[in-house]
Motif scaffolding. Structure first.
Motif, mmCIF file in Angstrom:
data_model
loop_
_atom_site.group_PDB
_atom_site.id
_atom_site.type_symbol
_atom_site.label_atom_id
_atom_site.label_comp_id
_atom_site.label_asym_id
_atom_site.label_seq_id
_atom_site.Cartn_x
_atom_site.Cartn_y
_atom_site.Cartn_z
ATOM 1 N N PRO A 47 -22.324 -22.635 20.613
ATOM 2 C CA PRO A 47 -21.447 -22.489 21.777
ATOM 3 C C PRO A 47 -21.984 -21.432 22.734
ATOM 4 N N ASP A 48 -21.539 -21.514 23.970
ATOM 5 C CA ASP A 48 -22.025 -20.557 24.972
ATOM 6 C C ASP A 48 -21.781 -19.115 24.551
ATOM 7 N N SER A 49 -20.718 -18.858 23.800
ATOM 8 C CA SER A 49 -20.429 -17.489 23.363
ATOM 9 C C SER A 49 -21.528 -16.932 22.454
ATOM 10 N N ALA A 50 -22.237 -17.786 21.756
ATOM 11 C CA ALA A 50 -23.318 -17.328 20.872
ATOM 12 C C ALA A 50 -24.458 -16.696 21.663
ATOM 13 N N PRO A 55 -27.425 -14.383 17.361
ATOM 14 C CA PRO A 55 -27.856 -13.907 16.046
ATOM 15 C C PRO A 55 -29.379 -13.960 15.946
ATOM 16 N N ALA A 56 -29.944 -13.079 15.152
ATOM 17 C CA ALA A 56 -31.403 -13.056 14.976
ATOM 18 C C ALA A 56 -31.883 -14.388 14.413
ATOM 19 N N ASN A 57 -32.986 -14.839 14.928
ATOM 20 C CA ASN A 57 -33.651 -16.053 14.445
ATOM 21 C C ASN A 57 -32.818 -17.317 14.553
ATOM 22 N N LEU A 58 -31.964 -17.409 15.565
ATOM 23 C CA LEU A 58 -31.178 -18.617 15.769
ATOM 24 C C LEU A 58 -32.102 -19.755 16.202
ATOM 25 N N GLY A 59 -32.206 -20.774 15.370
ATOM 26 C CA GLY A 59 -33.033 -21.925 15.697
ATOM 27 C C GLY A 59 -32.376 -22.773 16.766
ATOM 28 N N VAL A 60 -33.158 -23.214 17.732
ATOM 29 C CA VAL A 60 -32.659 -24.053 18.811
ATOM 30 C C VAL A 60 -33.488 -25.336 18.849
ATOM 31 N N PRO A 61 -32.966 -26.405 18.234
ATOM 32 C CA PRO A 61 -33.686 -27.673 18.314
ATOM 33 C C PRO A 61 -33.693 -28.171 19.760
ATOM 34 N N PHE A 62 -34.807 -28.781 20.141
ATOM 35 C CA PHE A 62 -34.908 -29.346 21.483
ATOM 36 C C PHE A 62 -35.787 -30.581 21.416
#
Length: 135
Positions: A47-50, A55-62
């Motif tokens: 969510p946008d609030s994240a 958080p450290a090392n948040l994976g973002v699939p794209f």
């Protein structure tokens, strides 16, 4: 595709009554509606609030068909870890993953423990999950 003509789709077309998708291929629909614009699906699982304090090392699939290096750099710039997920045709899988995660969160569940590491899944060899190539 020329630089500067990329749209990052971070949306999820959800029916909030049952957390199902109302359109299972929003990113692909956008690409068809916007000829000449490169669409990349990204940032739809948090969510946008994240992003206010990621958080450290948040994976973002794209996923997308072009300009992926630029999107990967943007992901890094906002504190995420780029996770390439393939061509734009796979965007519907990211959208379905978001619907599943949001539905789990809505019932008080935690999706962080849902996926094991690749080493735990297949050991030292990715050959176990790679499709066989024909000669």
């Amino acid at each position: 595709m020329p630089a500067g003509r990329t749209l990052i789709d971070c949306t999820n077309a959800l029916d909030h009554r049952d957390f199902t998708l109302t359109n299972p291929a929003t990113a692909e629909s956008l690409a068809q509606a916007l000829p000449g614009v490169n669409v990349v699906k990204a940032f739809n699982l948090a969510p946008d609030s994240a992003w206010r304090n990621p958080p450290a090392n948040l994976g973002v699939p794209f996923c997308g068909d072009a300009d992926l290096e630029t999107v990967a750099e943007l992901i890094k710039d906002v504190g995420g870890v780029p996770v390439p997920a393939g061509a734009l045709s796979r965007a519907k899988l990211l959208e379905a993953t978001a619907a599943l995660a949001i539905g789990i969160w809505a019932t008080g569940g935690d999706v962080r423990s849902t996926f094991v590491s690749v080493t735990d899944a297949v050991g030292d060899s990715l050959d176990a999950i790679r499709p066989a190539r024909s000669a």
